[in-house]
Design a protein around this motif. Structure first.
Motif, PDB file in Angstrom:
ATOM      1  N   ASP A  19       0.860  -1.188   0.000  1.00 46.29           N
ATOM      2  CA  ASP A  19       0.000   0.000   0.000  1.00 46.29           C
ATOM      3  C   ASP A  19       0.894   1.236   0.000  1.00 46.29           C
ATOM      4  N   VAL A  20       0.899   1.965  -1.103  1.00 46.73           N
ATOM      5  CA  VAL A  20       1.644   3.217  -1.202  1.00 46.73           C
ATOM      6  C   VAL A  20       0.737   4.316  -0.651  1.00 46.73           C
ATOM      7  N   CYS A  21       0.991   4.702   0.591  1.00 44.05           N
ATOM      8  CA  CYS A  21       0.066   5.572   1.319  1.00 44.05           C
ATOM      9  C   CYS A  21       0.712   6.919   1.626  1.00 44.05           C
ATOM     10  N   ALA A  22       0.364   7.921   0.846  1.00 48.19           N
ATOM     11  CA  ALA A  22       1.002   9.231   0.970  1.00 48.19           C
ATOM     12  C   ALA A  22       0.614   9.962   2.249  1.00 48.19           C
ATOM     13  N   PHE A  23      -0.507   9.589   2.876  1.00 46.74           N
ATOM     14  CA  PHE A  23      -0.976  10.321   4.058  1.00 46.74           C
ATOM     15  C   PHE A  23      -0.981   9.449   5.298  1.00 46.74           C
ATOM     16  N   TYR A  24       0.020   8.574   5.390  1.00 46.45           N
ATOM     17  CA  TYR A  24       0.223   7.823   6.625  1.00 46.45           C
ATOM     18  C   TYR A  24       1.313   8.528   7.417  1.00 46.45           C
ATOM     19  N   PRO A  34      -0.428   8.160  -6.974  1.00 45.68           N
ATOM     20  CA  PRO A  34      -0.970   7.125  -7.856  1.00 45.68           C
ATOM     21  C   PRO A  34      -0.427   7.210  -9.282  1.00 45.68           C
ATOM     22  N   SER A  35      -0.058   8.405  -9.726  1.00 43.37           N
ATOM     23  CA  SER A  35       0.570   8.513 -11.043  1.00 43.37           C
ATOM     24  C   SER A  35       1.915   7.790 -11.048  1.00 43.37           C
ATOM     25  N   MET A  36       2.646   7.889  -9.926  1.00 40.77           N
ATOM     26  CA  MET A  36       3.908   7.156  -9.813  1.00 40.77           C
ATOM     27  C   MET A  36       3.660   5.652  -9.844  1.00 40.77           C
ATOM     28  N   VAL A  37       2.607   5.204  -9.148  1.00 36.88           N
ATOM     29  CA  VAL A  37       2.283   3.773  -9.142  1.00 36.88           C
ATOM     30  C   VAL A  37       1.866   3.321 -10.533  1.00 36.88           C
ATOM     31  N   ALA A  38       1.074   4.134 -11.226  1.00 30.89           N
ATOM     32  CA  ALA A  38       0.639   3.769 -12.574  1.00 30.89           C
ATOM     33  C   ALA A  38       1.816   3.670 -13.531  1.00 30.89           C
ATOM     34  N   ASP A  39       2.858   4.488 -13.312  1.00 29.73           N
ATOM     35  CA  ASP A  39       4.032   4.487 -14.196  1.00 29.73           C
ATOM     36  C   ASP A  39       5.028   3.378 -13.879  1.00 29.73           C
ATOM     37  N   TRP A  40       4.839   2.674 -12.759  1.00 28.91           N
ATOM     38  CA  TRP A  40       5.760   1.598 -12.391  1.00 28.91           C
ATOM     39  C   TRP A  40       5.663   0.461 -13.411  1.00 28.91           C
ATOM     40  N   SER A  41       6.779  -0.158 -13.742  1.00 30.89           N
ATOM     41  CA  SER A  41       6.822  -1.165 -14.799  1.00 30.89           C
ATOM     42  C   SER A  41       6.472  -2.570 -14.327  1.00 30.89           C
ATOM     43  N   GLY A  42       6.205  -2.742 -13.026  1.00 33.82           N
ATOM     44  CA  GLY A  42       5.898  -4.068 -12.501  1.00 33.82           C
ATOM     45  C   GLY A  42       4.572  -4.612 -12.997  1.00 33.82           C
ATOM     46  N   ASP A  43       4.345  -5.911 -12.721  1.00 32.13           N
ATOM     47  CA  ASP A  43       3.180  -6.609 -13.257  1.00 32.13           C
ATOM     48  C   ASP A  43       2.092  -6.825 -12.219  1.00 32.13           C
ATOM     49  N   VAL A  48      -0.259  -7.242  -5.431  1.00 29.00           N
ATOM     50  CA  VAL A  48      -1.178  -6.104  -5.548  1.00 29.00           C
ATOM     51  C   VAL A  48      -0.473  -4.879  -4.994  1.00 29.00           C
ATOM     52  N   VAL A  49      -0.565  -3.772  -5.706  1.00 36.81           N
ATOM     53  CA  VAL A  49      -0.060  -2.505  -5.180  1.00 36.81           C
ATOM     54  C   VAL A  49      -1.218  -1.524  -5.133  1.00 36.81           C
ATOM     55  N   GLU A  50      -1.411  -0.949  -3.950  1.00 35.69           N
ATOM     56  CA  GLU A  50      -2.468   0.037  -3.747  1.00 35.69           C
ATOM     57  C   GLU A  50      -1.869   1.441  -3.727  1.00 35.69           C
ATOM     58  N   ALA A  51      -2.647   2.408  -4.181  1.00 34.40           N
ATOM     59  CA  ALA A  51      -2.325   3.818  -3.991  1.00 34.40           C
ATOM     60  C   ALA A  51      -3.463   4.425  -3.189  1.00 34.40           C
TER      61      ALA A  51
END
Length: 407
Positions: A5-10, A99-108, A89-92
Motif C-alpha cells: 500500500d503506497v500511502c502518501a498520508f500515513y 498514484p501517477s507514480m504507481v501507474a508508471d511503475w513497470s511491474g506486473d 497487488v499494489v495500492e495507492a
C-alpha cells in the motif's frame, strides 16, 4: 498474497487514514496476507508490525501545508522499492501525485486506487458554492477529472467507500469503480449503551430539561466539517423547540466555532473523547447525531451512530448521507443551515413517547467485512491476471448525477 500500500498520508500523528491502515495491517496478519505499507517520512527505514506486516518508510520532503506529513518527491526511489518488494497487488491510497507514480511503475502487479479522499467536495464545491453551480465548478476543475480518468485507465480497480462517491466517480467518467463500504467495531457500538442518566447530564450541561432534544456532533474542527453551519442550524431550530447541541472534537476551527456559538447556553463544546467505550456511550445516549460534511468518503462516526440505533441528520451528499438514508434518518441540502434546521425540527416531530426519535437498526458492517471483501476482490484480480484472462468488459450504468464537462 502480498499487498503493498503506497500511502502518501500515513504519519505517526495522522488521523483517519492512519487508523484505517493500522487496522488493515492487523487484519492482514490474521488472514495470512503479507502487507507492506510504503509511507513518506523524515528518514528511510523499516518498522515491523508483526509477522508479515511492516511499514517501509521512504525518506521524503516535508509537506508544506501540514508539518506532520511528508510527500513522495519523485518516483525513482518508490519504483525501486516496489521492484524489491515484488507485490501481487499494489495500492495507492491518495488521488494526488503518488498514484501517477504507481501507474508508471513497470511491474506486473494488480493496481488498486483507494479513494480515501474526495477533494472536489471537500474544497472546490465548498469554496465556490456561493458563486457557481456544481456543473460549472466541474468544468472549471476538469483538469482534475481528466487526472482521475487517466488514473482509472492505469489501474485495475478503483475502491470507493460509499455509493454516493461511486456514483459521482462513474458520472465523472471512471470505469473501474467498485463500492466497498468500510465498517466499525461491532463490539464497541450498540443501542444497549444508551444511558438516560448521561443524556440528562448532557442536557443539564446545556441548561435544558430531559424533555428537550439532545443532538451530538463528533469530528475534527476543520473547515470542511462545516460546524459553524451546524451551529447556525441548531440556533434556528431553537426558536421552535428546546434542542441542545454537544460538539465533541478539536481542531484549528475551534475559535471560529466558539465565536459562532457566542453566549448561547444550549450549545457546548467538549474535548475529544479518546476512550472508545465512553465515545460509544455518548453517541448512543443522544437523540440524534448531526453531521455537516458532505465530503466524507465513508463517515465512520455516522456508521457508529447507526450501529447505536441513533438517527442521523446529515447532508444529502457524501458518505454520511448513505448512512442517514439506510437508517431512517433525514438529509438536508449541503451547506444550508436553513435546510438543516428544518431537518432537526422534522426529526424532533418523529420522537417516540419515550422521547427518542425512531431509528432503524440493521446488521452492523464491520471492518473485517470490508477487508475480507477487499482482499477477495484483489485475489480474483490477481488470479485473472495470472491466468491471462482479460478484464471483464465495462457495462456503463445510467449516471445518477449529471457531470458537465466530461469527455
Amino acid at each position: 498474497m502480498k499487498i503493498v500500500d503506497v500511502c502518501a498520508f500515513y504519519a505517526p500523528a495522522g488521523g483517519g487514514v492512519k487508523t484505517y491502515i493500522d487496522r488493515k495491517l492487523a487484519y492482514a496478519r490474521s488472514a495470512g496476507v503479507e502487507m507492506v505499507v510504503v509511507a513518506p517520512g523524515p528518514a528511510s527505514g523499516i518498522e515491523q508490525r508483526g509477522p508479515g506486516a511492516r511499514i517501509a518508510w521512504l525518506r521524503s520532503p516535508r509537506f508544506p501545508l501540514d508539518g506532520k506529513y511528508h510527500y513522495f518527491g519523485e518516483g525513482k526511489a518508490l519504483h525501486a522499492l516496489l521492484d524489491a518488494e515484488a507485490p501481487d497487488v499494489v495500492e495507492a491510497s491518495s488521488p494526488w501525485r503518488s498514484p501517477s507514480m504507481v501507474a508508471d511503475w513497470s511491474g506486473d502487479a494488480v493496481r488498486s486506487l483507494v479513494m480515501h479522499a474526495d477533494p472536489l467536495a471537500a474544497y472546490a464545491y465548498r469554496w465556490f458554492e456561493g458563486f457557481a453551480e456544481r456543473p460549472t465548478i466541474d468544468r472549471g476543475f476538469d483538469r482534475y477529472w481528466r487526472h482521475l480518468r487517466r488514473l482509472d485507465g492505469g489501474f485495475d480497480t478503483v475502491i470507493s467507500a460509499s455509493h454516493s462517491l461511486s456514483r459521482r466517480l462513474e458520472a465523472g467518467g471512471l470505469r473501474r469503480v467498485v463500492t466497498n463500504p468500510m465498517g466499525i467495531d461491532a463490539n464497541v457500538f450498540s443501542p444497549a449503551l444508551r444511558d438516560d442518566s448521561l443524556r440528562r447530564r448532557l442536557l443539564a450541561l446545556c441548561g435544558l430539561e430531559p424533555d428537550a432534544m439532545l443532538l451530538v456532533g463528533v469530528g475534527r474542527h476543520a473547515p470542511e466539517k462545516r460546524w459553524p453551519m451546524v451551529v447556525s442550524a441548531v440556533m434556528a431550530a431553537q426558536y421552535r423547540l428546546p434542542v441542545a447541541l454537544v460538539l465533541v472534537g478539536d481542531g484549528r476551527e475551534r475559535g471560529r466555532i466558539a465565536r459562532e456559538i457566542g453566549t448561547n447556553p444550549h450549545i457546548r463544546m467538549l474535548a475529544p473523547i479518546s476512550d472508545r467505550a465512553e465515545m460509544a456511550r455518548t453517541i448512543a445516549s443522544a437523540d440524534a447525531l448531526v453531521h455537516g460534511c458532505e465530503a466524507e468518503t465513508f463517515c465512520m462516526v455516522a456508521a457508529e451512530a447507526r450501529a447505536c440505533g441513533v438517527p442521523l441528520i446529515a447532508p444529502a451528499e457524501g458518505g454520511a448521507a448513505d448512512h442517514a438514508r439506510a437508517s431512517g434518518g433525514l438529509t438536508f441540502e449541503p451547506g444550508s443551515a436553513a435546510s438543516a434546521a428544518e431537518a432537526i425540527v422534522m426529526l424532533a416531530g418523529q420522537r417516540s413517547p419515550a422521547g427518542r426519535p425512531r431509528a432503524a437498526v440493521d446488521r452492523t458492517r464491520t471492518m473485517e467485512d470490508h477487508f475480507s471483501e477487499l482482499f477477495a476482490h484483489y485475489e480474483a484480480l490477481r488470479d485473472r491476471r495470472r491466468a491471462g484472462v482479460p478484464a471483464p468488459a465495462f457495462i456503463p450504468q445510467p449516471a445518477a448525477i449529471s457531470m458537465a464537462g466530461v469527455a
